[in-house]
Scaffold this motif. Structure first.
Motif, PDB file in Angstrom:
ATOM      1  N   ILE A  91      38.954  54.401  87.335  1.00  0.00           N
ATOM      2  CA  ILE A  91      37.627  54.973  87.111  1.00  0.00           C
ATOM      3  C   ILE A  91      36.900  54.139  86.058  1.00  0.00           C
ATOM      4  O   ILE A  91      37.498  53.316  85.366  1.00  0.00           O
ATOM      5  CB  ILE A  91      37.688  56.455  86.639  1.00  0.00           C
ATOM      6  CG1 ILE A  91      38.399  56.550  85.279  1.00  0.00           C
ATOM      7  CG2 ILE A  91      38.348  57.340  87.679  1.00  0.00           C
ATOM      8  CD1 ILE A  91      38.271  57.928  84.649  1.00  0.00           C
ATOM      9  N   ALA A  92      35.570  54.368  85.950  1.00  0.00           N
ATOM     10  CA  ALA A  92      34.733  53.703  84.946  1.00  0.00           C
ATOM     11  C   ALA A  92      33.899  54.766  84.248  1.00  0.00           C
ATOM     12  O   ALA A  92      33.125  55.486  84.892  1.00  0.00           O
ATOM     13  CB  ALA A  92      33.835  52.664  85.612  1.00  0.00           C
ATOM     14  N   LEU A  93      34.052  54.898  82.927  1.00  0.00           N
ATOM     15  CA  LEU A  93      33.368  55.927  82.140  1.00  0.00           C
ATOM     16  C   LEU A  93      32.439  55.301  81.117  1.00  0.00           C
ATOM     17  O   LEU A  93      32.734  54.227  80.572  1.00  0.00           O
ATOM     18  CB  LEU A  93      34.391  56.794  81.396  1.00  0.00           C
ATOM     19  CG  LEU A  93      35.334  57.652  82.234  1.00  0.00           C
ATOM     20  CD1 LEU A  93      36.332  58.348  81.323  1.00  0.00           C
ATOM     21  CD2 LEU A  93      34.557  58.665  83.045  1.00  0.00           C
ATOM     22  N   LYS A  94      31.343  55.969  80.848  1.00  0.00           N
ATOM     23  CA  LYS A  94      30.496  55.567  79.727  1.00  0.00           C
ATOM     24  C   LYS A  94      31.275  55.804  78.436  1.00  0.00           C
ATOM     25  O   LYS A  94      32.036  56.768  78.331  1.00  0.00           O
ATOM     26  CB  LYS A  94      29.202  56.378  79.721  1.00  0.00           C
ATOM     27  CG  LYS A  94      28.321  56.144  80.939  1.00  0.00           C
ATOM     28  CD  LYS A  94      27.081  57.034  80.906  1.00  0.00           C
ATOM     29  CE  LYS A  94      26.234  56.841  82.160  1.00  0.00           C
ATOM     30  NZ  LYS A  94      25.066  57.749  82.191  1.00  0.00           N
ATOM     31  N   GLU A  95      31.077  54.917  77.479  1.00  0.00           N
ATOM     32  CA  GLU A  95      31.824  55.017  76.226  1.00  0.00           C
ATOM     33  C   GLU A  95      31.553  56.351  75.545  1.00  0.00           C
ATOM     34  O   GLU A  95      30.395  56.790  75.412  1.00  0.00           O
ATOM     35  CB  GLU A  95      31.450  53.864  75.293  1.00  0.00           C
ATOM     36  CG  GLU A  95      32.304  53.796  74.039  1.00  0.00           C
ATOM     37  CD  GLU A  95      31.951  52.604  73.178  1.00  0.00           C
ATOM     38  OE1 GLU A  95      30.787  52.183  73.237  1.00  0.00           O
ATOM     39  OE2 GLU A  95      32.829  52.093  72.458  1.00  0.00           O
ATOM     40  N   GLY A  96      32.639  57.038  75.120  1.00  0.00           N
ATOM     41  CA  GLY A  96      32.515  58.303  74.410  1.00  0.00           C
ATOM     42  C   GLY A  96      32.382  59.517  75.311  1.00  0.00           C
ATOM     43  O   GLY A  96      32.273  60.639  74.806  1.00  0.00           O
ATOM     44  N   LYS A  97      32.408  59.337  76.637  1.00  0.00           N
ATOM     45  CA  LYS A  97      32.255  60.463  77.558  1.00  0.00           C
ATOM     46  C   LYS A  97      33.624  60.918  78.058  1.00  0.00           C
ATOM     47  O   LYS A  97      34.569  60.137  78.169  1.00  0.00           O
ATOM     48  CB  LYS A  97      31.363  60.077  78.743  1.00  0.00           C
ATOM     49  CG  LYS A  97      29.943  59.685  78.342  1.00  0.00           C
ATOM     50  CD  LYS A  97      29.190  60.860  77.696  1.00  0.00           C
ATOM     51  CE  LYS A  97      27.749  60.482  77.357  1.00  0.00           C
ATOM     52  NZ  LYS A  97      27.018  61.617  76.739  1.00  0.00           N
ATOM     53  N   PRO A 146      22.772  50.585  85.701  1.00  0.00           N
ATOM     54  CA  PRO A 146      21.446  50.094  85.291  1.00  0.00           C
ATOM     55  C   PRO A 146      21.384  49.815  83.792  1.00  0.00           C
ATOM     56  O   PRO A 146      22.249  50.211  83.011  1.00  0.00           O
ATOM     57  CB  PRO A 146      20.505  51.246  85.680  1.00  0.00           C
ATOM     58  CG  PRO A 146      21.284  52.090  86.646  1.00  0.00           C
ATOM     59  CD  PRO A 146      22.711  51.929  86.285  1.00  0.00           C
ATOM     60  N   ALA A 147      20.308  49.111  83.393  1.00  0.00           N
ATOM     61  CA  ALA A 147      20.100  48.782  81.982  1.00  0.00           C
ATOM     62  C   ALA A 147      19.987  50.058  81.159  1.00  0.00           C
ATOM     63  O   ALA A 147      19.472  51.079  81.621  1.00  0.00           O
ATOM     64  CB  ALA A 147      18.846  47.931  81.831  1.00  0.00           C
ATOM     65  N   GLY A 148      20.468  49.999  79.937  1.00  0.00           N
ATOM     66  CA  GLY A 148      20.404  51.140  79.033  1.00  0.00           C
ATOM     67  C   GLY A 148      21.644  52.001  79.052  1.00  0.00           C
ATOM     68  O   GLY A 148      21.730  52.983  78.315  1.00  0.00           O
ATOM     69  N   THR A 149      22.643  51.671  79.876  1.00  0.00           N
ATOM     70  CA  THR A 149      23.855  52.484  79.975  1.00  0.00           C
ATOM     71  C   THR A 149      24.758  52.294  78.757  1.00  0.00           C
ATOM     72  O   THR A 149      25.438  53.210  78.320  1.00  0.00           O
ATOM     73  CB  THR A 149      24.632  52.141  81.256  1.00  0.00           C
ATOM     74  OG1 THR A 149      23.773  52.330  82.377  1.00  0.00           O
ATOM     75  CG2 THR A 149      25.859  53.012  81.406  1.00  0.00           C
ATOM     76  N   GLY A 150      24.773  51.080  78.211  1.00  0.00           N
ATOM     77  CA  GLY A 150      25.632  50.801  77.063  1.00  0.00           C
ATOM     78  C   GLY A 150      27.009  50.345  77.497  1.00  0.00           C
ATOM     79  O   GLY A 150      27.182  49.791  78.579  1.00  0.00           O
ATOM     80  N   CYS A 151      28.007  50.571  76.638  1.00  0.00           N
ATOM     81  CA  CYS A 151      29.358  50.105  76.927  1.00  0.00           C
ATOM     82  C   CYS A 151      30.040  51.013  77.952  1.00  0.00           C
ATOM     83  O   CYS A 151      29.775  52.217  78.026  1.00  0.00           O
ATOM     84  CB  CYS A 151      30.193  50.056  75.646  1.00  0.00           C
ATOM     85  SG  CYS A 151      29.596  48.825  74.455  1.00  0.00           S
ATOM     86  N   VAL A 152      30.945  50.390  78.749  1.00  0.00           N
ATOM     87  CA  VAL A 152      31.674  51.095  79.810  1.00  0.00           C
ATOM     88  C   VAL A 152      33.170  50.872  79.591  1.00  0.00           C
ATOM     89  O   VAL A 152      33.596  49.775  79.223  1.00  0.00           O
ATOM     90  CB  VAL A 152      31.253  50.585  81.200  1.00  0.00           C
ATOM     91  CG1 VAL A 152      32.081  51.244  82.291  1.00  0.00           C
ATOM     92  CG2 VAL A 152      29.772  50.833  81.436  1.00  0.00           C
ATOM     93  N   ILE A 153      33.957  51.939  79.813  1.00  0.00           N
ATOM     94  CA  ILE A 153      35.406  51.851  79.701  1.00  0.00           C
ATOM     95  C   ILE A 153      35.992  51.946  81.112  1.00  0.00           C
ATOM     96  O   ILE A 153      35.819  52.957  81.799  1.00  0.00           O
ATOM     97  CB  ILE A 153      35.989  52.976  78.823  1.00  0.00           C
ATOM     98  CG1 ILE A 153      35.242  53.067  77.491  1.00  0.00           C
ATOM     99  CG2 ILE A 153      37.482  52.759  78.615  1.00  0.00           C
ATOM    100  CD1 ILE A 153      35.401  51.854  76.613  1.00  0.00           C
ATOM    101  N   LEU A 154      36.667  50.881  81.556  1.00  0.00           N
ATOM    102  CA  LEU A 154      37.402  50.911  82.823  1.00  0.00           C
ATOM    103  C   LEU A 154      38.829  51.341  82.518  1.00  0.00           C
ATOM    104  O   LEU A 154      39.493  50.762  81.655  1.00  0.00           O
ATOM    105  CB  LEU A 154      37.396  49.530  83.473  1.00  0.00           C
ATOM    106  CG  LEU A 154      36.030  49.009  83.935  1.00  0.00           C
ATOM    107  CD1 LEU A 154      36.123  47.541  84.325  1.00  0.00           C
ATOM    108  CD2 LEU A 154      35.509  49.813  85.101  1.00  0.00           C
ATOM    109  N   LYS A 155      39.314  52.377  83.245  1.00  0.00           N
ATOM    110  CA  LYS A 155      40.634  52.933  82.955  1.00  0.00           C
ATOM    111  C   LYS A 155      41.453  52.987  84.234  1.00  0.00           C
ATOM    112  O   LYS A 155      40.932  53.233  85.319  1.00  0.00           O
ATOM    113  CB  LYS A 155      40.511  54.350  82.377  1.00  0.00           C
ATOM    114  CG  LYS A 155      39.935  54.408  80.966  1.00  0.00           C
ATOM    115  CD  LYS A 155      39.773  55.858  80.538  1.00  0.00           C
ATOM    116  CE  LYS A 155      39.350  55.944  79.072  1.00  0.00           C
ATOM    117  NZ  LYS A 155      40.467  55.610  78.186  1.00  0.00           N
TER     118      LYS A 155
END
Length: 802
Positions: A91-97, A146-155
């Motif tokens: 999965i891929a999550l927005k950082e901190g979510k 899209p732009a503005g998403t910030g960092c992403v965590i692939l787990k």
């Protein structure tokens, strides 16, 4: 937070422990997961957690620290030998979510191999295995959000035997942040205005390191080469090529064909933005030691307005692979000129051909893709492929050295004496302000115009500085430039309106349904008579994207090309694929098919006369020198029931090696000559002739003249005694002749004519032969004198060396 595959884990554990899993069938688990919220069952599941465990790894192609919004990246999950895994979740999550809401997930995954991977039925944003079995590696595509998403965590989670592995931090977790101006690479950094003064002259030298030794996989031995180098020094208003951009027609022709003609035409059409066209010859083969062939080089100039340089050259043979520099800035922040640039180069893909090997057949990429660097994970058949995902070995190096500066320099670093001598193109001047102390030759005729079309170009003339009477008074430069246009174009027509080519079409105005797109061009030169340009500068047309649109529809790419038929004869199937660009806006599953199959019919199997293997390599020549023959073979691969094969299985052709050596050939020795003295010690000689001179390294000729000692009767001492002996010998000969004459009257004898004169020497030097004859004048008819014959004498001549 833990990322685990409870449904998958239980499915796998049920295979091993059926009694434990008997009470948890798949349907029950999926309903339970849906009832607890969006993917919540996966995210809240707990299992074995191993910190620092590196047996398994999650990797993003190229190991980027940043992603570009909307770009696709290849994601690989792998196990180190001898480990393996039976199942996984990705999965891929927005950082901190936490991931229990739909908006917590970032980007979208795309399936590459449906036999290996699929989307989870109870969590469609996650990817899992299609069937639980032993595997060491899987791959999927991930499209950045899209732009503005910030960092992403692939787990990732791994299921191996009875154990479920997960890591919050470590080899199964990858953090990647959005690409912004602070993290842009060298090719993306904004180009600043140049504040340097004067001009600078540089030399570009290209060193190709691509060889069978450095890149052994599938290296093309016979046709490897670098194409001609093409580029230019230019302003920031014109970019020849760049990563993330699309290849122009000129770049495409260099990338696919190695032809610089169209690229040079495009550069010269930008004459106002280009100072120097950079050109260097092609290299066949791609690599040779520098003591055999000098590295190709070219010189170019830059000024304050045109302070960037770009170039490219094709790596051949290849689908569309090149190396080069894009918009390399030679102006420094302190208003000076860069002294030296050394760059190691990796190949890049022009996005116009879809081949994956050096000699792949031509397969245009439709639609055209953006220029991108090649990586070691592009395709398993790629010559640069590395299953570990390491860096591509460098294929070339370019060195750019400043060789001179011209004009007043405004930076804080003073010029050295070597920098002040250069013959650079000056600004155009309206008046000739040549000092009287400068003595020049006459101007040469004007050169041809740099533009072959009706675009504005330049022409040049030159003169030579013959003398400088006063060294304190500088002499103007020796080159002069003038604006011009190509042949057949009227430079005097004041109403001419020069337009640029059309810029490519903009994206469609909508992402779904009917919309419009537009393209533009601009005025390059307004009419000199002050009138307005009446030609249109903008065009629009309708465009359709995914005709039937609704909140539940998903956006997909165009279908790709059909794969080859699965059968070589008879009936088979072929497939084609497309990718999901955007999932439905209402959060529903995307129902669009991403794979399409249809039947394909090849020639009937029994009609195929034979299947042949490729030709083998040619054998060695049948001789070691001169003309010979060589052969090559191929084998019959088809089954016997397919019929007889009439195709030739062996080919023979002539081969030519260096000429065989020819040894020297000589005649037999001549007879020994007479002794060169009448008394005492002397010598005699014999000779032989050269019939064939040695050739192609044959054995050299031995001696052609030999000398041998000879001894005649002992010479008498004292002039009186010797004179008396000569007198006695003469009287003796006379008495013998008189006696013979008397006897001849009674008994006829053999009478001979006097000796003839000696013939001409058979050679002018090196030893020749002369002959003379004594013919029978009268021969007796009695049997007593039957031995009376003609006489012949030989002697050596011209024995001095040639």
């Amino acid at each position: 937070m833990g990322l685990l595959l409870r449904p998958l884990a239980l499915r796998l554990l049920a295979l091993t422990f059926p009694l434990v899993a008997r009470g948890f069938p798949d349907e029950t688990l999926e309903k339970a997961a849906k009832s607890e919220g969006y993917c919540s069952r996966i995210l809240r599941a707990q299992g074995t957690r191993r910190e620092g465990y590196n047996e398994f790894s999650l990797r993003v192609e190229g190991d980027p620290e940043f992603y570009k919004p909307g770009n696709s990246y290849r994601v690989t999950l792998s196990a180190a030998t001898p480990a393996y895994f039976r199942g996984f979740t990705l999965i891929a999550l927005k950082e901190g979510k936490e991931g229990d809401k739909e908006e917590d997930h970032a980007g979208t995954f795309q399936i590459i191999d449906e036999e290996e991977t699929q989307f989870m039925s109870n969590c469609p944003v996650a990817v899992t295995e299609s069937t639980p079995r032993r595997r060491t590696r899987i791959q999927v595509f991930w499209t950045a959000p899209p732009a503005g998403t910030g960092c992403v965590i692939l787990k990732a989670s791994i299921v191996q035997k009875r154990i479920i592995y997960f890591q919050d931090e470590g080899s199964l977790t990858k953090k990647i942040c959005e690409h912004d101006s602070a993290s842009e690479g060298a090719t993306d950094k904004p180009i600043l205005d140049c504040c340097a003064c004067g001009t600078a002259k540089y030399r570009l030298t290209f060193y190709g390191n691509w060889s069978e030794k450095t890149h052994p996989k599938d290296f093309p031995r016979r046709t490897n080469h670098w194409s001609a180098i093409i580029g230019g020094s230019h302003s920031k208003n014109y970019i020849l090529w760049e990563y993330g951009g699309y290849a122009s027609e000129g770049v495409k022709q260099v990338a696919e064909l190695g032809s610089p003609v169209k690229m040079e035409e495009e550069i010269r059409q930008q004459s106002d933005e280009v100072l120097t066209v950079i050109k260097a010859k092609a290299q066949w083969p791609a690599w040779q030691p520098l003591n055999v062939r000098a590295a190709p080089s070219a010189e170019f100039s830059v000024d304050r307005h045109r302070h960037l340089m770009s170039f490219l050259t094709m790596l051949g043979p290849s689908p569309d692979w090149n190396v080069g520099l894009s918009a390399e800035d030679l102006c420094t922040k302190d208003c000076g000129w860069v002294q030296k640039v050394v760059q190691d180069l990796i190949p890049w893909d022009a996005g116009t051909d879809s081949g994956v090997t050096y000699e792949s057949p031509n397969k245009p990429t439709v639609p055209q893709e953006k220029i991108r660097p090649l990586t070691s994970l592009d395709h398993p058949q790629s010559p640069f492929y590395d299953p570990e995902g390491g860096s591509i070995k460098l294929v070339a190096r370019v060195v750019i050295e400043r060789i001179a500066r011209k004009g007043e320099q405004c930076n804080i670093v003073p010029d050295n004496i070597d920098d002040i001598v250069a013959d650079l193109a000056p600004e155009e001047k309206e008046e000739d302000d040549t000092p009287e102390t400068c003595i020049y030759s006459n101007w040469s005729p004007w050169s041809a115009c740099s533009s072959s079309t009706c675009e504005k170009g330049k022409r040049m003339r030159q003169r030579m500085l013959k003398a400088q009477l006063d060294l304190s008074v500088p002499c103007p430069d020796t080159q002069d430039f003038q604006p011009c246009m190509g042949p057949g174009c009227s430079d005097e027509d004041g109403s001419t309106c020069m337009m640029s080519d059309w810029i490519t079409w903009s994206p469609c105005s909508v992402s779904c349904g009917m919309g419009t797109r537009s393209r533009e061009r601009y005025v390059k030169q307004f009419p000199e008579d002050g009138s307005m340009c009446k030609v249109p500068t903008e065009e629009t047309e309708k465009c359709v994207v995914n005709e039937e649109c609704s909140p539940s529809s998903c956006l997909v790419t165009e279908w790709g090309e059909w794969d080859e038929c699965s059968a070589s004869c008879g009936s088979g199937t072929k497939r084609r694929h497309r990718m999901i660009k955007m999932t439905p806006a209402d959060g529903s599953l995307c129902k669009a098919e991403t794979t399409e199959a249809e039947k394909c019919m090849m020639p009937e199997c029994h009609t195929i006369p034979c299947l042949l293997s490729p030709w083998s390599e040619w054998s060695d020549c049948s001789v070691t020198c001169g003309k010979g023959m060589r052969t090559r073979q191929r084998m019959l691969k088809s089954a016997a029931e397919l019929g007889d094969c009439n195709e030739e299985l062996e080919q023979v052709e002539k081969c030519m090696l260096p000429e065989c050596p020819i040894d020297c050939e000589l005649t037999e020795w001549s007879q020994w000559s007479e002794c060169n003295t009448s008394c005492g010690k002397g010598h005699m000689i014999r000779t032989r002739m050269i019939k064939m001179e040695p050739q192609f390294g044959g054995t050299a000729c031995p001696e052609t003249v030999q000398r041998s000692k000879c001894r005649v009767r002992k010479c008498l001492r004292g002039p009186g005694l010797e004179k008396r002996r000569w007198k006695e010998a003469r009287e003796k000969r006379r008495s013998e002749q008189a006696k013979k004459s008397t006897e001849g009257e009674q008994y006829p004898v053999c009478r001979l004519k006097p000796w003839t004169a000696w013939t001409e020497c058979s050679a002018l030097c090196g030893g020749g032969i002369q002959e003379r004859y004594m013919m029978v004048k009268k021969r007796s008819k009695t049997t007593q004198f039957t031995s009376c014959k003609d006489k012949k004498e030989l002697r050596a001549c011209n024995v001095h060396p040639c």
